[in-house]
Design a protein around this motif. Structure first.
Motif, PDB file in Angstrom:
ATOM      1  N   PRO A 153       0.808  -1.217   0.000  1.00  0.00           N
ATOM      2  CA  PRO A 153       0.000   0.000   0.000  1.00  0.00           C
ATOM      3  C   PRO A 153       0.848   1.277   0.000  1.00  0.00           C
ATOM      4  O   PRO A 153       2.011   1.265   0.387  1.00  0.00           O
ATOM      5  N   VAL A 154       0.231   2.354  -0.443  1.00  0.00           N
ATOM      6  CA  VAL A 154       0.844   3.671  -0.352  1.00  0.00           C
ATOM      7  C   VAL A 154       0.466   4.262   1.000  1.00  0.00           C
ATOM      8  O   VAL A 154      -0.442   3.776   1.681  1.00  0.00           O
ATOM      9  N   LEU A 155       1.135   5.312   1.402  1.00  0.00           N
ATOM     10  CA  LEU A 155       0.916   5.908   2.719  1.00  0.00           C
ATOM     11  C   LEU A 155      -0.526   6.357   2.907  1.00  0.00           C
ATOM     12  O   LEU A 155      -1.115   6.136   3.964  1.00  0.00           O
ATOM     13  N   LYS A 156      -1.127   6.958   1.879  1.00  0.00           N
ATOM     14  CA  LYS A 156      -2.513   7.415   1.998  1.00  0.00           C
ATOM     15  C   LYS A 156      -3.455   6.265   2.314  1.00  0.00           C
ATOM     16  O   LYS A 156      -4.394   6.416   3.089  1.00  0.00           O
ATOM     17  N   GLU A 157      -3.220   5.103   1.712  1.00  0.00           N
ATOM     18  CA  GLU A 157      -4.067   3.941   1.975  1.00  0.00           C
ATOM     19  C   GLU A 157      -3.903   3.462   3.421  1.00  0.00           C
ATOM     20  O   GLU A 157      -4.889   3.130   4.085  1.00  0.00           O
ATOM     21  N   LEU A 158      -2.665   3.433   3.896  1.00  0.00           N
ATOM     22  CA  LEU A 158      -2.424   2.983   5.274  1.00  0.00           C
ATOM     23  C   LEU A 158      -3.039   3.918   6.308  1.00  0.00           C
ATOM     24  O   LEU A 158      -3.479   3.474   7.364  1.00  0.00           O
ATOM     25  N   LEU A 159      -3.066   5.204   6.011  1.00  0.00           N
ATOM     26  CA  LEU A 159      -3.529   6.184   6.989  1.00  0.00           C
ATOM     27  C   LEU A 159      -4.998   6.585   6.827  1.00  0.00           C
ATOM     28  O   LEU A 159      -5.536   7.299   7.683  1.00  0.00           O
ATOM     29  N   ALA A 160      -5.659   6.116   5.769  1.00  0.00           N
ATOM     30  CA  ALA A 160      -7.073   6.438   5.571  1.00  0.00           C
ATOM     31  C   ALA A 160      -7.898   5.916   6.743  1.00  0.00           C
ATOM     32  O   ALA A 160      -7.553   4.905   7.364  1.00  0.00           O
ATOM     33  N   ASP A 161      -8.964   6.593   7.060  1.00  0.00           N
ATOM     34  CA  ASP A 161      -9.848   6.217   8.180  1.00  0.00           C
ATOM     35  C   ASP A 161      -9.074   6.081   9.489  1.00  0.00           C
ATOM     36  O   ASP A 161      -9.215   5.100  10.215  1.00  0.00           O
ATOM     37  N   ASN A 162      -8.233   7.056   9.761  1.00  0.00           N
ATOM     38  CA  ASN A 162      -7.417   7.111  10.982  1.00  0.00           C
ATOM     39  C   ASN A 162      -6.460   5.939  11.120  1.00  0.00           C
ATOM     40  O   ASN A 162      -6.091   5.551  12.222  1.00  0.00           O
ATOM     41  N   GLY A 163      -6.072   5.351  10.005  1.00  0.00           N
ATOM     42  CA  GLY A 163      -5.085   4.274  10.036  1.00  0.00           C
ATOM     43  C   GLY A 163      -5.689   2.883  10.126  1.00  0.00           C
ATOM     44  O   GLY A 163      -5.044   1.967  10.641  1.00  0.00           O
ATOM     45  N   ALA A 164      -6.893   2.690   9.607  1.00  0.00           N
ATOM     46  CA  ALA A 164      -7.566   1.389   9.713  1.00  0.00           C
ATOM     47  C   ALA A 164      -6.767   0.265   9.054  1.00  0.00           C
ATOM     48  O   ALA A 164      -6.622  -0.824   9.633  1.00  0.00           O
ATOM     49  N   LEU A 165      -6.231   0.504   7.864  1.00  0.00           N
ATOM     50  CA  LEU A 165      -5.446  -0.535   7.192  1.00  0.00           C
ATOM     51  C   LEU A 165      -4.128  -0.783   7.922  1.00  0.00           C
ATOM     52  O   LEU A 165      -3.691  -1.934   8.056  1.00  0.00           O
ATOM     53  N   PHE A 166      -3.508   0.255   8.421  1.00  0.00           N
ATOM     54  CA  PHE A 166      -2.294   0.142   9.240  1.00  0.00           C
ATOM     55  C   PHE A 166      -2.580  -0.781  10.424  1.00  0.00           C
ATOM     56  O   PHE A 166      -1.845  -1.741  10.684  1.00  0.00           O
ATOM     57  N   GLN A 167      -3.682  -0.545  11.144  1.00  0.00           N
ATOM     58  CA  GLN A 167      -4.041  -1.353  12.301  1.00  0.00           C
ATOM     59  C   GLN A 167      -4.363  -2.792  11.893  1.00  0.00           C
ATOM     60  O   GLN A 167      -3.996  -3.732  12.598  1.00  0.00           O
ATOM     61  N   GLU A 168      -5.014  -2.967  10.757  1.00  0.00           N
ATOM     62  CA  GLU A 168      -5.339  -4.312  10.281  1.00  0.00           C
ATOM     63  C   GLU A 168      -4.070  -5.134  10.050  1.00  0.00           C
ATOM     64  O   GLU A 168      -3.967  -6.283  10.502  1.00  0.00           O
ATOM     65  N   TYR A 169      -3.098  -4.537   9.370  1.00  0.00           N
ATOM     66  CA  TYR A 169      -1.818  -5.226   9.157  1.00  0.00           C
ATOM     67  C   TYR A 169      -1.111  -5.491  10.475  1.00  0.00           C
ATOM     68  O   TYR A 169      -0.538  -6.560  10.686  1.00  0.00           O
ATOM     69  N   LEU A 170      -1.150  -4.546  11.381  1.00  0.00           N
ATOM     70  CA  LEU A 170      -0.497  -4.697  12.680  1.00  0.00           C
ATOM     71  C   LEU A 170      -1.119  -5.848  13.464  1.00  0.00           C
ATOM     72  O   LEU A 170      -0.413  -6.649  14.084  1.00  0.00           O
ATOM     73  N   GLU A 171      -2.434  -5.957  13.415  1.00  0.00           N
ATOM     74  CA  GLU A 171      -3.124  -7.058  14.101  1.00  0.00           C
ATOM     75  C   GLU A 171      -2.763  -8.408  13.489  1.00  0.00           C
ATOM     76  O   GLU A 171      -2.582  -9.395  14.216  1.00  0.00           O
ATOM     77  N   GLU A 172      -2.650  -8.466  12.164  1.00  0.00           N
ATOM     78  CA  GLU A 172      -2.242  -9.715  11.504  1.00  0.00           C
ATOM     79  C   GLU A 172      -0.844 -10.130  11.945  1.00  0.00           C
ATOM     80  O   GLU A 172      -0.597 -11.309  12.218  1.00  0.00           O
ATOM     81  N   LEU A 173       0.054  -9.171  12.021  1.00  0.00           N
ATOM     82  CA  LEU A 173       1.419  -9.473  12.458  1.00  0.00           C
ATOM     83  C   LEU A 173       1.444  -9.919  13.919  1.00  0.00           C
ATOM     84  O   LEU A 173       2.176 -10.846  14.280  1.00  0.00           O
ATOM     85  N   ALA A 174       0.641  -9.272  14.757  1.00  0.00           N
ATOM     86  CA  ALA A 174       0.564  -9.660  16.171  1.00  0.00           C
ATOM     87  C   ALA A 174      -0.009 -11.072  16.307  1.00  0.00           C
ATOM     88  O   ALA A 174       0.491 -11.870  17.115  1.00  0.00           O
ATOM     89  N   GLN A 175      -1.027 -11.401  15.524  1.00  0.00           N
ATOM     90  CA  GLN A 175      -1.604 -12.750  15.566  1.00  0.00           C
ATOM     91  C   GLN A 175      -0.574 -13.799  15.129  1.00  0.00           C
ATOM     92  O   GLN A 175      -0.529 -14.894  15.698  1.00  0.00           O
TER      93      GLN A 175
END
Length: 156
Positions: free
Chosen positions: A122-144
């Motif tokens: 993803p590009v930065l805008k995609e990761l940070l859209a909706d207050n970082g929803a995609l960023f958090q989704e990836y982070l949760e996958e990595l944590a799992q």
């Protein structure tokens, strides 16, 4: 002369307040953004401001409490988490999680990234859209993935 002292004093106060704001980001948060092509070279204060904006949205959360809740009997050292751009393509980003999990001398090194290559990342805008929803989704996958690795039957 007095005017010069006041101006220097104001400059020092501005410098000190800028330094104080750097402490608001977690020390283990990696937030490397590269806006060089569009906006020139961003300074440290701008990067800090961008990182604070992501965390203040309330969607992107520090993964440590979640890891501790899922693995209460393990010692967890969260070394780094966050996002960084690819050296080969400054417009594409990966989410990073780097933790050591274990008890005593038995440790698992959990090192994960959301994408190995910039292709399809993803590009930065995609990761940070909706207050970082995609960023958090990836982070949760990595944590799992870390939780699964530390909960494996062959790991005490």
């Amino acid at each position: 002369m007095r005017l010069a002292v006041v101006i220097l004093g104001l400059g020092l106060a501005a410098s000190l307040s800028a330094c104080a704001s750097f402490k608001s980001l977690p020390a283990n948060l990696m937030y490397e953004n590269s806006l060089r092509g569009e906006q020139g070279f961003p300074g440290r204060a701008q990067k800090t401001k961008s990182g604070e904006a992501v965390l203040n949205g309330g969607v992107v959360l520090d993964p440590l409490p979640g890891l501790q809740a899922a693995l209460p009997d393990k010692a967890i050292k969260l070394r780094q988490w966050g996002l960084r751009y690819f050296n080969a393509d400054w417009t594409r980003y990966q989410v990073v999680l780097n933790a050591d999990i274990g008890t005593g001398k038995t440790r698992v090194k959990c090192r994960g990234v959301s994408s190995e290559t910039p292709v399809g990342a993803p590009v930065l805008k995609e990761l940070l859209a909706d207050n970082g929803a995609l960023f958090q989704e990836y982070l949760e996958e990595l944590a799992q993935a870390c939780i699964a690795q530390a909960s494996a039957p062959d790991f005490p």
